[in-house]
Design an enzyme around this catalytic site. Structure first.
Site, PDB file in Angstrom:
ATOM      1  N   HIS A 175       0.857  -1.184   0.000  1.00 47.29           N
ATOM      2  CA  HIS A 175       0.000   0.000   0.000  1.00 47.29           C
ATOM      3  C   HIS A 175       0.890   1.228   0.000  1.00 47.29           C
ATOM      4  O   HIS A 175       1.938   1.229   0.628  1.00 47.29           O
ATOM      5  CB  HIS A 175      -0.904   0.004   1.248  1.00 47.29           C
ATOM      6  CG  HIS A 175      -2.045   0.943   1.119  1.00 47.29           C
ATOM      7  ND1 HIS A 175      -1.942   2.272   1.421  1.00 47.29           N
ATOM      8  CD2 HIS A 175      -3.306   0.743   0.692  1.00 47.29           C
ATOM      9  CE1 HIS A 175      -3.109   2.851   1.178  1.00 47.29           C
ATOM     10  NE2 HIS A 175      -3.946   1.948   0.739  1.00 47.29           N
TER      11      HIS A 175
ATOM     12  N   ASP B  82      -8.029  -5.115  -0.214  1.00 47.00           N
ATOM     13  CA  ASP B  82      -8.552  -5.944  -1.303  1.00 47.00           C
ATOM     14  C   ASP B  82      -8.200  -7.413  -1.170  1.00 47.00           C
ATOM     15  O   ASP B  82      -8.715  -8.236  -1.918  1.00 47.00           O
ATOM     16  CB  ASP B  82      -8.003  -5.431  -2.647  1.00 47.00           C
ATOM     17  CG  ASP B  82      -8.616  -4.097  -3.000  1.00 47.00           C
ATOM     18  OD1 ASP B  82      -9.813  -3.929  -2.736  1.00 47.00           O
ATOM     19  OD2 ASP B  82      -7.899  -3.227  -3.512  1.00 47.00           O
TER      20      ASP B  82
HETATM   21  N1  ACO Z   1       4.260  -7.728  -4.845  1.00 47.48           N
HETATM   22  C1  ACO Z   1       5.619  -7.738  -4.973  1.00 47.48           C
HETATM   23  N2  ACO Z   1       6.410  -6.657  -4.790  1.00 47.48           N
HETATM   24  C2  ACO Z   1       5.813  -5.499  -4.486  1.00 47.48           C
HETATM   25  C3  ACO Z   1       4.400  -5.401  -4.330  1.00 47.48           C
HETATM   26  C4  ACO Z   1       3.631  -6.565  -4.513  1.00 47.48           C
HETATM   27  N3  ACO Z   1       2.305  -6.535  -4.384  1.00 47.48           N
HETATM   28  N4  ACO Z   1       4.074  -4.121  -4.006  1.00 47.48           N
HETATM   29  C5  ACO Z   1       5.226  -3.430  -3.957  1.00 47.48           C
HETATM   30  N5  ACO Z   1       6.279  -4.261  -4.246  1.00 47.48           N
HETATM   31  C6  ACO Z   1       7.699  -3.893  -4.221  1.00 47.48           C
HETATM   32  C7  ACO Z   1       8.080  -3.076  -5.438  1.00 47.48           C
HETATM   33  O1  ACO Z   1       8.536  -3.903  -6.506  1.00 47.48           O
HETATM   34  C8  ACO Z   1       9.162  -2.196  -4.875  1.00 47.48           C
HETATM   35  O2  ACO Z   1      10.327  -2.997  -4.753  1.00 47.48           O
HETATM   36  P1  ACO Z   1      11.807  -2.320  -4.926  1.00 47.48           P
HETATM   37  O3  ACO Z   1      11.922  -1.320  -3.801  1.00 47.48           O
HETATM   38  O4  ACO Z   1      12.734  -3.467  -4.843  1.00 47.48           O
HETATM   39  O5  ACO Z   1      11.794  -1.653  -6.283  1.00 47.48           O
HETATM   40  C9  ACO Z   1       8.709  -1.884  -3.458  1.00 47.48           C
HETATM   41  O6  ACO Z   1       7.879  -3.025  -3.095  1.00 47.48           O
HETATM   42  C10 ACO Z   1       7.885  -0.596  -3.320  1.00 47.48           C
HETATM   43  O7  ACO Z   1       6.784  -0.670  -4.215  1.00 47.48           O
HETATM   44  P2  ACO Z   1       6.242   0.552  -5.060  1.00 47.48           P
HETATM   45  O8  ACO Z   1       5.533   0.020  -6.273  1.00 47.48           O
HETATM   46  O9  ACO Z   1       7.336   1.553  -5.265  1.00 47.48           O
HETATM   47  O10 ACO Z   1       5.198   1.165  -4.021  1.00 47.48           O
HETATM   48  P3  ACO Z   1       4.018   2.150  -4.364  1.00 47.48           P
HETATM   49  O11 ACO Z   1       3.678   2.857  -3.116  1.00 47.48           O
HETATM   50  O12 ACO Z   1       4.338   2.993  -5.572  1.00 47.48           O
HETATM   51  O13 ACO Z   1       2.819   1.163  -4.822  1.00 47.48           O
HETATM   52  C11 ACO Z   1       0.991  -0.332  -4.692  1.00 47.48           C
HETATM   53  C12 ACO Z   1       1.812   0.735  -3.961  1.00 47.48           C
HETATM   54  C13 ACO Z   1       0.576   0.189  -6.076  1.00 47.48           C
HETATM   55  C14 ACO Z   1      -0.288  -0.593  -3.900  1.00 47.48           C
HETATM   56  C15 ACO Z   1       1.832  -1.631  -4.831  1.00 47.48           C
HETATM   57  O14 ACO Z   1       2.164  -2.130  -3.551  1.00 47.48           O
HETATM   58  C16 ACO Z   1       1.127  -2.728  -5.647  1.00 47.48           C
HETATM   59  O15 ACO Z   1       1.239  -2.737  -6.864  1.00 47.48           O
HETATM   60  N6  ACO Z   1       0.373  -3.656  -4.970  1.00 47.48           N
HETATM   61  C17 ACO Z   1      -0.395  -4.659  -5.665  1.00 47.48           C
HETATM   62  C18 ACO Z   1      -1.717  -4.065  -6.194  1.00 47.48           C
HETATM   63  C19 ACO Z   1      -2.710  -3.791  -5.077  1.00 47.48           C
HETATM   64  O16 ACO Z   1      -2.961  -4.638  -4.228  1.00 47.48           O
HETATM   65  N7  ACO Z   1      -3.325  -2.590  -5.127  1.00 47.48           N
HETATM   66  C20 ACO Z   1      -4.372  -2.201  -4.169  1.00 47.48           C
HETATM   67  C21 ACO Z   1      -3.871  -1.146  -3.237  1.00 47.48           C
HETATM   68  S1  ACO Z   1      -5.105  -0.762  -2.041  1.00 47.48           S
HETATM   69  C22 ACO Z   1      -6.182   0.200  -2.888  1.00 47.48           C
HETATM   70  O17 ACO Z   1      -5.873   0.942  -3.749  1.00 47.48           O
HETATM   71  C23 ACO Z   1      -7.561   0.074  -2.539  1.00 47.48           C
END
Ligand code: ACO
Length: 428
Positions: A307, A364
């Site tokens: 998140h 979710d």
């Molecule tokens: N699975 C694996 N790795 C992940 C995940 C995941 N679900 N989420 C983040 N990471 C990793 C990224 O690859 C990144 O790794 P790095 O530092 O080695 O490059 C690190 O964790 C940080 O992730 P970011 O994408 O930079 O974080 P951001 O805050 O931009 O994104 C997000 C947040 C979009 C929710 C992300 O965690 C994600 O894509 N999750 C899966 C989709 C999801 O469940 N979305 C619902 C969110 S809740 C809502 O909106 C209601």
């Protein structure tokens, strides 16, 4: 003395006021940065940028706290109804009995949509994703209420538009499903409450009444409350930025629905179930999928994990996980996807990759499993999220218009070519 922040640029110091919120959150007010220094800030994804001050929702991602208008999400999910929470978000206080009666009666009165809108539904192909239909239908409401286009109407007129939208969204949502099934549309029934009515329009048939199960109604009520607002997320910021151009409420909320649709935001609930089904069909090897999620050369991510703001745990996920167990137990349902979800959560939470990056299950992760148990089809999950989020979007739109916020217009740093001479077509 009020706090100030000092920034030094090219040897010269500039001072900017520090703004402190009621929960002691701090921000540097850089609204005069460009006019005094010539510089702007660069913050892709607005990870550190406060776009507004707001008195609607507070969340603390480090401590896993979420409150609507000062009330904890745990209390509201346990004790309130969705319409009470909608009133709270929009008007700032919980309603007393007579306020709630008037609010409920107004919403109940406006649940019908114009008959002509049925033709719009019928023109969509059966395979149309219901989020596409919902977003278009909400924008189409503006064409039936042309008076709603004027942003400077009285409070009463704006209230009526908000109530109309809250009343009609369940009808539009249920009809987008009925349309996909090519089933006859069911009209709202005014003796049902908000959640019952939605379930009736989804599942009743002209030949068959829908028997309202209180377990299902309670679960739906709780899910809608948990989704009702979440401060300046992607869809809410979209609603505020579209509304800041003085676009009408229907157009602003329609844009919010489109923003919610993406799998990185509200669309994650559908993506989670599709992921769990994939893992199940693949034999349920959890370790293999956790490794895939960690592999930077693999585009697979654990959907429902991580998140932008919660870096400890998502309080909504805790409540939903418990509700999920309760609902499946009460409805006597065994779902192999729930077992996979629990195993996946356990493995991921013990894994260094997820621990290092503070990746926890979000709202979710378990909501889709409850929706499945309630009989909601997978493609409708994000529509359910939109139903829940509507009062939050409405409250945020109302706050933005009442605060007379300026039009949203971020800047950029240009990195393109500086100057080129035009070359005639035949010489290129
Ligand atoms: N699975 C694996 N790795 C992940 C995940 C995941 N679900 N989420 C983040 N990471 C990793 C990224 O690859 C990144 O790794 P790095 O530092 O080695 O490059 C690190 O964790 C940080 O992730 P970011 O994408 O930079 O974080 P951001 O805050 O931009 O994104 C997000 C947040 C979009 C929710 C992300 O965690 C994600 O894509 N999750 C899966 C989709 C999801 O469940 N979305 C619902 C969110 S809740 C809502 O909106 C209601």
């Amino acid at each position: 003395m009020s706090e100030i922040a000092k920034i030094e640029i090219e040897g010269k110091q500039y001072e900017f006021p520090v703004v402190t919120g009621t929960e002691n959150e701090k921000a540097i007010d850089i609204s005069k940065l460009r006019s005094s220094t010539g510089y702007i800030t660069l913050d892709p994804g607005y990870k550190n940028t406060g776009a507004t001050t707001s008195s609607i929702t507070f969340l603390n991602g480090e401590e896993g706290i979420l409150k609507y208008r000062g009330y904890s999400i745990e209390d509201l999910a346990e004790k309130a109804t969705f319409l009470e929470v909608a009133y709270l978000l929009i008007y700032g206080d919980l309603p007393n009995k007579s306020e709630l009666d008037v609010f409920t009666a107004t919403i109940t009165k406006h649940t019908l949509v114009h008959e002509d809108m049925k033709q719009f539904f019928e023109a969509y192909p059966a395979k149309a994703h219901p989020m596409g239909v919902l977003s278009s239908m909400v924008c189409s409401l503006s064409t039936f209420y042309p008076e709603s286009l004027d942003p400077n109407r009285s409070h009463e007129a704006k209230d009526l538009t908000m109530m109309r939208l809250i009343a009609k969204l369940p009808t539009l949502a249920a009809w987008s499903y009925k349309n996909a099934m090519r089933h006859p549309f069911m009209y709202p029934k005014n003796d049902f409450d908000y959640c019952e009515n939605f379930l009736h329009m989804m599942f009743a048939m002209p030949t068959e009444e829908y028997k309202v199960d209180p377990v299902v109604v309670n679960a739906l009520n709780k899910l809608l409350i948990l989704h009702a607002d979440h401060e300046q997320n992607c869809s809410t910021s979209t609603v505020r930025i579209v509304g800041s151009s003085q676009a009408n409420l229907f157009a602003s909320i329609s844009a919010g629905i489109s923003a919610l649709w993406g799998p990185l935001h509200g669309g994650a609930n559908q993506a989670v179930i599709e992921m769990l089904e994939r893992i199940h069909q693949d034999g349920g090897d959890i370790d293999k999928w956790v490794e895939k999620a960690k592999d930077k050369d693999d585009s697979f991510r654990l959907m429902g994990f991580g998140h932008r703001v919660y870096k400890n745990f998502d309080p909504r996920a805790r409540i939903i996980k418990k509700a999920c167990d309760d609902v499946l137990d009460k409805l006597n349902i065994e779902d192999p996807l729930l077992d996979i979800a629990k195993k996946l959560e356990k493995v991921a939470l013990e894994d260094e990759y997820f621990k290092d990056r503070n990746l926890y299950p979000n709202v979710d992760f378990y909501s889709g499993i409850i929706y499945r148990a309630l009989g909601i089809p997978t493609e409708m999950f994000t529509v359910m999220f939109a139903l829940g989020r509507l009062p939050g979007w409405v409250a945020q739109w109302k706050e933005m218009t009442e605060n007379k916020e300026p039009i949203g217009r971020p800047r950029q740093i240009y990195t393109g070519i500086v100057k080129r001479e035009f070359v005639e077509l035949e010489k290129r």
